[in-house]
Design a protein around this motif. Structure first.
Motif, PDB file in Angstrom:
ATOM      1  N   SER A 168       0.967  -1.111  -0.050  1.00 15.13           N
ATOM      2  CA  SER A 168       0.068   0.098  -0.012  1.00 15.13           C
ATOM      3  C   SER A 168       0.764   1.310  -0.144  1.00 15.13           C
ATOM      4  O   SER A 168       2.095   1.160   0.136  1.00 15.13           O
ATOM      5  CB  SER A 168      -0.803   0.037   1.145  1.00 15.13           C
ATOM      6  OG  SER A 168      -0.074   0.040   2.547  1.00 15.13           O
ATOM      7  N   GLY A 169       0.299   2.477  -0.190  1.00 17.64           N
ATOM      8  CA  GLY A 169       0.993   3.722  -0.332  1.00 17.64           C
ATOM      9  C   GLY A 169       0.851   4.554   0.796  1.00 17.64           C
ATOM     10  O   GLY A 169      -0.005   3.994   1.868  1.00 17.64           O
ATOM     11  N   GLY A 170       0.819   5.743   0.816  1.00 17.79           N
ATOM     12  CA  GLY A 170       0.609   6.719   1.892  1.00 17.79           C
ATOM     13  C   GLY A 170       1.719   6.658   2.711  1.00 17.79           C
ATOM     14  O   GLY A 170       2.814   6.087   2.725  1.00 17.79           O
ATOM     15  N   SER A 171       1.628   7.096   4.163  1.00 17.39           N
ATOM     16  CA  SER A 171       2.726   7.431   5.236  1.00 17.39           C
ATOM     17  C   SER A 171       2.676   6.173   6.146  1.00 17.39           C
ATOM     18  O   SER A 171       3.864   5.774   6.641  1.00 17.39           O
ATOM     19  CB  SER A 171       2.148   8.536   5.885  1.00 17.39           C
ATOM     20  OG  SER A 171       0.940   8.620   6.566  1.00 17.39           O
ATOM     21  N   THR A 172       1.458   5.476   6.459  1.00 16.65           N
ATOM     22  CA  THR A 172       1.826   4.459   7.318  1.00 16.65           C
ATOM     23  C   THR A 172       2.641   3.163   6.979  1.00 16.65           C
ATOM     24  O   THR A 172       3.366   3.007   7.835  1.00 16.65           O
ATOM     25  CB  THR A 172       0.164   3.749   7.410  1.00 16.65           C
ATOM     26  OG1 THR A 172      -0.653   4.670   8.008  1.00 16.65           O
ATOM     27  CG2 THR A 172      -0.002   2.600   8.512  1.00 16.65           C
ATOM     28  N   PRO A 173       2.778   2.975   5.692  1.00 17.33           N
ATOM     29  CA  PRO A 173       3.634   1.817   5.429  1.00 17.33           C
ATOM     30  C   PRO A 173       5.113   2.059   5.782  1.00 17.33           C
ATOM     31  O   PRO A 173       6.011   1.502   5.547  1.00 17.33           O
ATOM     32  CB  PRO A 173       3.465   1.415   4.044  1.00 17.33           C
ATOM     33  CG  PRO A 173       2.297   2.171   3.478  1.00 17.33           C
ATOM     34  CD  PRO A 173       2.095   3.263   4.541  1.00 17.33           C
ATOM     35  N   MET A 174       5.460   3.563   5.723  1.00 18.27           N
ATOM     36  CA  MET A 174       6.872   4.044   5.866  1.00 18.27           C
ATOM     37  C   MET A 174       7.428   3.200   7.093  1.00 18.27           C
ATOM     38  O   MET A 174       8.555   2.924   6.942  1.00 18.27           O
ATOM     39  CB  MET A 174       6.841   5.495   6.111  1.00 18.27           C
ATOM     40  CG  MET A 174       8.113   6.206   5.724  1.00 18.27           C
ATOM     41  SD  MET A 174       8.232   7.921   6.214  1.00 18.27           S
ATOM     42  CE  MET A 174       6.727   8.706   5.469  1.00 18.27           C
TER      43      MET A 174
ATOM     44  N   HIS B 250       8.145 -11.074  -4.861  1.00 22.23           N
ATOM     45  CA  HIS B 250       8.016 -10.330  -5.825  1.00 22.23           C
ATOM     46  C   HIS B 250       6.912  -8.991  -5.289  1.00 22.23           C
ATOM     47  O   HIS B 250       6.108  -9.423  -4.610  1.00 22.23           O
ATOM     48  CB  HIS B 250       6.995 -10.904  -7.208  1.00 22.23           C
ATOM     49  CG  HIS B 250       8.167 -11.858  -7.985  1.00 22.23           C
ATOM     50  ND1 HIS B 250       8.495 -11.372  -9.030  1.00 22.23           N
ATOM     51  CD2 HIS B 250       8.543 -12.880  -7.560  1.00 22.23           C
ATOM     52  CE1 HIS B 250       9.428 -12.297  -9.653  1.00 22.23           C
ATOM     53  NE2 HIS B 250       9.471 -13.301  -8.807  1.00 22.23           N
ATOM     54  N   LEU B 251       7.439  -8.055  -5.288  1.00 25.47           N
ATOM     55  CA  LEU B 251       6.665  -6.640  -4.784  1.00 25.47           C
ATOM     56  C   LEU B 251       5.986  -5.889  -5.832  1.00 25.47           C
ATOM     57  O   LEU B 251       6.526  -5.682  -7.036  1.00 25.47           O
ATOM     58  CB  LEU B 251       7.606  -5.929  -4.016  1.00 25.47           C
ATOM     59  CG  LEU B 251       8.257  -6.452  -2.858  1.00 25.47           C
ATOM     60  CD1 LEU B 251       9.279  -5.594  -2.117  1.00 25.47           C
ATOM     61  CD2 LEU B 251       7.310  -6.995  -2.000  1.00 25.47           C
ATOM     62  N   TYR B 252       4.616  -5.736  -5.730  1.00 26.85           N
ATOM     63  CA  TYR B 252       3.891  -4.914  -6.449  1.00 26.85           C
ATOM     64  C   TYR B 252       3.048  -3.743  -5.817  1.00 26.85           C
ATOM     65  O   TYR B 252       3.574  -3.536  -4.574  1.00 26.85           O
ATOM     66  CB  TYR B 252       2.706  -5.741  -6.997  1.00 26.85           C
ATOM     67  CG  TYR B 252       3.059  -6.911  -7.773  1.00 26.85           C
ATOM     68  CD1 TYR B 252       3.498  -8.211  -7.261  1.00 26.85           C
ATOM     69  CD2 TYR B 252       3.117  -7.275  -9.156  1.00 26.85           C
ATOM     70  CE1 TYR B 252       3.915  -9.446  -7.550  1.00 26.85           C
ATOM     71  CE2 TYR B 252       3.432  -8.391  -9.824  1.00 26.85           C
ATOM     72  CZ  TYR B 252       4.027  -9.527  -8.790  1.00 26.85           C
ATOM     73  OH  TYR B 252       4.268 -10.684  -9.381  1.00 26.85           O
ATOM     74  N   TRP B 253       2.346  -2.835  -6.465  1.00 26.64           N
ATOM     75  CA  TRP B 253       1.664  -1.737  -5.819  1.00 26.64           C
ATOM     76  C   TRP B 253      -0.012  -1.821  -5.816  1.00 26.64           C
ATOM     77  O   TRP B 253      -0.338  -2.125  -6.876  1.00 26.64           O
ATOM     78  CB  TRP B 253       2.283  -0.382  -6.045  1.00 26.64           C
ATOM     79  CG  TRP B 253       3.587  -0.128  -5.174  1.00 26.64           C
ATOM     80  CD1 TRP B 253       3.653   0.912  -4.239  1.00 26.64           C
ATOM     81  CD2 TRP B 253       4.820  -0.840  -5.464  1.00 26.64           C
ATOM     82  NE1 TRP B 253       4.852   0.655  -3.679  1.00 26.64           N
ATOM     83  CE2 TRP B 253       5.545  -0.153  -4.478  1.00 26.64           C
ATOM     84  CE3 TRP B 253       5.249  -1.651  -6.491  1.00 26.64           C
ATOM     85  CZ2 TRP B 253       7.059  -0.435  -4.470  1.00 26.64           C
ATOM     86  CZ3 TRP B 253       6.832  -1.676  -6.479  1.00 26.64           C
ATOM     87  CH2 TRP B 253       7.508  -1.324  -5.428  1.00 26.64           C
ATOM     88  N   GLY B 254      -0.456  -1.596  -4.794  1.00 23.31           N
ATOM     89  CA  GLY B 254      -2.053  -1.690  -4.830  1.00 23.31           C
ATOM     90  C   GLY B 254      -2.565  -0.458  -5.671  1.00 23.31           C
ATOM     91  O   GLY B 254      -3.737  -0.479  -6.216  1.00 23.31           O
ATOM     92  N   ASP B 255      -1.758   0.409  -5.405  1.00 22.22           N
ATOM     93  CA  ASP B 255      -2.057   1.711  -6.222  1.00 22.22           C
ATOM     94  C   ASP B 255      -0.899   2.792  -6.442  1.00 22.22           C
ATOM     95  O   ASP B 255       0.255   2.561  -5.726  1.00 22.22           O
ATOM     96  CB  ASP B 255      -3.115   2.698  -5.442  1.00 22.22           C
ATOM     97  CG  ASP B 255      -2.855   3.195  -3.963  1.00 22.22           C
ATOM     98  OD1 ASP B 255      -2.181   2.487  -3.545  1.00 22.22           O
ATOM     99  OD2 ASP B 255      -3.257   4.164  -3.600  1.00 22.22           O
ATOM    100  N   GLU B 256      -1.045   3.793  -7.103  1.00 21.41           N
ATOM    101  CA  GLU B 256       0.250   4.695  -7.286  1.00 21.41           C
ATOM    102  C   GLU B 256      -0.227   5.830  -7.817  1.00 21.41           C
ATOM    103  O   GLU B 256      -1.264   5.916  -8.451  1.00 21.41           O
ATOM    104  CB  GLU B 256       1.237   3.872  -8.421  1.00 21.41           C
ATOM    105  CG  GLU B 256       2.512   4.867  -8.652  1.00 21.41           C
ATOM    106  CD  GLU B 256       3.335   5.021  -7.269  1.00 21.41           C
ATOM    107  OE1 GLU B 256       4.284   4.540  -7.130  1.00 21.41           O
ATOM    108  OE2 GLU B 256       2.851   6.067  -6.501  1.00 21.41           O
TER     109      GLU B 256
END
Ligand code: 6PG
Length: 237
Positions: free
Chosen positions: A35-41, A61-67
Motif C-alpha cells: 500500500s501507499g501513503g505514510s503508514t507503510p513508511m 515479488h513486490l507490486y503496488w495496490g495503487d500509485e
C-alpha cells in the motif's frame, strides 16, 4: 476476520513485519501488493532494519495496490517512498520489483499493469491472486485509490483502473475490487485517531459504511487482518 490492536504505530509495524515474514516462509515465490501513503513508511523501515537477512527476498515479488500518477522520484510516489526506505536497503532482484509507472499516460499504464498482473500472478477463481494485499485506510474510507466518489471503480471488470483524488484531482492507478478480494491474505494497517471513526463505521457496519470502498474489502479466502494501534481502535474497544 482478525482484529489485532497494539499500543503504538511502531508496534503495529513490528507485528505486521513478523506477519509479513511468516507468509514468506512457505518456500515458494510470494507475490505481495504494497500500500501507499505514510503508514507503510514505518513498516518499510522495520523490514529494512530487522528483516534484511531474515527474509529470502529473492523469492519475494513486490507490486503496488495503487500509485500516484507522478514520476518515481516525486515526493508523492508510493514506489519512491518504498525505494528510499526499503528497496535500497535489501538485496532484492530488480526483476522482482513491479512498480506502477506513474510517469506514463494513466490509461495506458492501467492497461499495461493489468496485463502484467494477468501474466505474473498465480490464478485462482480465474483471477490473478496476490499472496498478500496490504491496504491502508483513508480518513474518508477510501482504500487503495478507490475513493467514495468513485466507488463504482470497485466493481470494475478490469484488474486496474484510473482514479482521481477527490480533493487534488491527482490521477491515480489502482487495482480493482475483484483483484483485492481474490487475494489469499489481506492486511489493513490503520493507525492514529483520525482513522478511528471510519474503523468503527466499517468494522461495526454503522452509518454510511456501505458507501465506503474500504467496507467492500472481503476476501473470498476469508483471510482478512486488521492491524490497528490503540488510537485508531479507540471507538471499538
Ligand atoms: C495512497 C494509499 C492510500 C493510503 C490511505 C492511508 O496511495 O495514498 O494507497 O490508500 O493507504 O490514504 O494513507 P496514510 O497511511 O497516509 O494515512
Amino acid at each position: 476476520m482478525e482484529i489485532k490492536i497494539y499500543p503504538s504505530r511502531l508496534e503495529v509495524a513490528q507485528h505486521f513485519s513478523e506477519f509479513f515474514s511468516d507468509l514468506i516462509r512457505s518456500g515458494e515465490e510470494v507475490h505481495i501488493a504494497l500500500s501507499g501513503g505514510s503508514t507503510p513508511m514505518v513498516v518499510f523501515e522495520e523490514l529494512a532494519e530487522h528483516y534484511r537477512e531474515r527474509i529470502p527476498w529473492a523469492r519475494v515479488h513486490l507490486y503496488w495496490g495503487d500509485e500516484r500518477c507522478v514520476p518515481p522520484v516525486h515526493e508523492e510516489s508510493n514506489y519512491g517512498l518504498c525505494a528510499e526506505r526499503l528497496l535500497s536497503q535489501i538485496d532484492i532482484p530488480a526483476e522482482n520489483i513491479h512498480r506502477i509507472k506513474g510517469e506514463d499516460p494513466p490509461a495506458l499504464e492501467a492497461g499495461r499493469y493489468a496485463a502484467m498482473l494477468g501474466e505474473m500472478l498465480p490464478r485462482k477463481y480465474r483471477l490473478p491472486r496476490f499472496d498478500l494485499v496490504m491496504l491502508g485506510l483513508g480518513e474518508d474510507g477510501h482504500t487503495a485509490s478507490i475513493f467514495p466518489h468513485e466507488i463504482k471503480l470497485w466493481d470494475s471488470r478490469n484488474y486496474c483502473e484510473v482514479a482521481t483524488h477527490p480533493v487534488t484531482g491527482q490521477k491515480r492507478i489502482t487495482i480493482s475490487g475483484k483483484v483485492i478480494n481474490n487475494a489469499a491474505n489481506i492486511a489493513f494497517l490503520a493507525t492514529g485517531a483520525a482513522k478511528a471513526e471510519k474503523v468503527k463505521e466499517i468494522l461495526q457496519q454503522q452509518g454510511n459504511y456501505k458507501n465506503l470502498p474500504a467496507s467492500k474489502v472481503s476476501p473470498r479466502s476469508g483471510e482478512l487482518y486488521w492491524f490497528l494501534d490503540r488510537e485508531a481502535a479507540r471507538e471499538i474497544i
